[in-house]
Scaffold this active site. Structure first.
Site, PDB file in Angstrom:
ATOM      1  N   GLU A  21     -37.522 -34.349   1.664  1.00  0.00           N
ATOM      2  CA  GLU A  21     -37.180 -34.318   0.402  1.00  0.00           C
ATOM      3  C   GLU A  21     -36.365 -35.665  -0.145  1.00  0.00           C
ATOM      4  OE1 GLU A  21     -38.743 -32.361  -1.681  1.00  0.00           O
ATOM      5  OE2 GLU A  21     -39.227 -30.398  -0.493  1.00  0.00           O
TER       6      GLU A  21
ATOM      7  N   GLU B 210     -44.289 -35.785  -8.193  1.00  0.00           N
ATOM      8  CA  GLU B 210     -43.684 -36.889  -7.152  1.00  0.00           C
ATOM      9  C   GLU B 210     -44.154 -38.013  -6.583  1.00  0.00           C
ATOM     10  OE1 GLU B 210     -42.982 -33.898  -4.115  1.00  0.00           O
ATOM     11  OE2 GLU B 210     -42.437 -32.165  -5.328  1.00  0.00           O
TER      12      GLU B 210
END
Length: 395
Positions: free
Chosen positions: A365, A165
């Protein structure tokens, strides 16, 4: 940019000359009391760089200052002279150039070395920020924290708990960069007066919690660890989907918020690319450093940036305060991300913060798709994340 004080100069004088808020000047020179600085000593002017310029025969002070959009007095002050026309053709002077373009970009991934270079550039141009090391990764990389602002309210944000990520580091650093540009260029951010936010909020940012993991995903394993890492990766030398730290521990399953439940229900029971919570909570130096940072600082609330889903989580086991719901409604309205109160997950950084301190915590997110998200999403992600960033600072 550094400039030498002349007789009669002061922070107030330079604030006016360079159109920089007085507070930023004072915070850029924290070891100096302005009334104790002697002529000839250097101070730092934030938001500017000094650019060399060779004088031509027909150059005049006012023409240069007009062309460079800087006051004649600022030009004279930087060059420690009272009259540029006295200088000979071919002489080198220095132009104070305001920084108006970001140092960050979304064109290439950020590994640890790239992040370090960007932070160093930010420190040089915006010396009112402070950078400290809060701990070291398994492989000894310093985990850096950036601080900005003077306020009583303390807000923390972080990115790249998970290795694949890494785009979250780029997003968070770009948000910080825009905040710095707005502060030094007298502009707003999502309609917010950033100078007021600077006075009201002390912002803490850890842009890369998992530097070893990010480097593994982007650059592959160190040669001496290649075989070891392949064993943890089911024999594969492709690490693009790796989430854990370099020891195969998921750092966002390392915190003492129902950690035993997380461990007992883990789909994996040994170190690997993702999801293994380790042998004990806070066993990994990266997680321990984040825990220590939070205990030392009593943050009012925290935001952890992850990918993906275009949603955010804001509750944990009923420990969240009423304020959390109000903030969640605001974040959802401004960003378009879906607010979700509870998910069947434990031992995360946000979970632990809410349980331990009974204060608001959020897992954001970013984006949508399969991790690692492509850079083609970067600008869209950044735009929506900026709404959450500014809303968090202004709440």
């Amino acid at each position: 940019m550094e400039i030498r004080m002349r007789s009669g100069d002061s922070f107030s004088n330079f604030s006016s000359l360079f159109n920089i808020p007085f507070t930023l000047l004072a915070d850029s020179n924290p070891q100096r009391e302005q009334n104790q600085i002697k002529p000839g000593e250097k101070i730092k002017i934030p938001g500017f760089i000094s650019v060399p310029y060779r004088l031509k025969g027909d150059d005049e002070l006012h023409a240069i200052s007009a062309a460079k959009n800087i006051s004649p007095e600022a030009l004279l002050s930087l060059n420690q002279t009272s009259d540029l026309e006295q200088l000979q053709q071919g002489a080198i002077i220095y132009i104070p150039e305001r920084v108006t373009a970001p140092l960050t970009a979304g064109k290439a991934p950020y590994d640890y070395q790239t992040l370090t270079r960007v932070i160093e550039s930010m420190q040089r141009i915006y010396p009112f920020i402070s950078v400290t090391t809060i701990g070291k990764s398994v492989l000894g990389k310093p985990i850096q924290e950036i601080r900005i602002g003077n306020g009583m309210k303390k807000v923390h944000m972080n990115a790249s708990f998970h290795a694949n990520e890494w785009i979250t580091t780029m997003v968070l650093m770009s948000l910080l960069n825009k905040y710095l540009l707005c502060l030094t260029n007298d502009s707003s951010m999502c309609g917010q007066d950033v100078n007021k936010l600077y006075e009201q909020v002390e912002l803490s940012i850890v842009p890369m919690v998992n530097p070893d993991g990010v480097d593994l995903v982007l650059n592959g394993p160190p040669s001496e660890k290649r075989l070891e890492m392949m064993e943890l990766n089911e024999g594969s030398d492709e690490f693009i989907h790796w989430k854990a730290n370099i020891r195969g521990i998921d750092l966002n399953r390392q915190f003492p918020a129902n950690w035993d439940s997380c461990r007992n229900n883990s789909p994996v029971q040994s170190p690997c690319a993702r999801d293994f919570p380790g042998a004990a909570p806070l066993s990994e130096p990266e997680a321990a450093a984040m825990s220590e940072l939070v205990y030392k600082n009593a943050f009012d609330y925290v935001l952890a940036f992850h990918t993906q889903g275009e949603e955010f989580y804001w509750g944990y086991e009923g420990f969240e305060p009423l304020e959390s719901e109000q903030m969640a409604v605001d974040f959802e309205r401004k960003s378009g991300y879906k607010a979700i109160r509870y998910v069947n997950s434990h031992a995360g950084f946000k979970d632990w913060f809410i349980q331990e301190f009974k204060r608001p915590g959020f897992t954001i997110e970013l984006g949508r798709g399969i991790n690692p998200l492509p850079l083609s999403q970067f600008q869209q992600i950044l735009q929506r994340a900026e709404e959450i960033f500014t809303a968090a600072l202004s709440y």
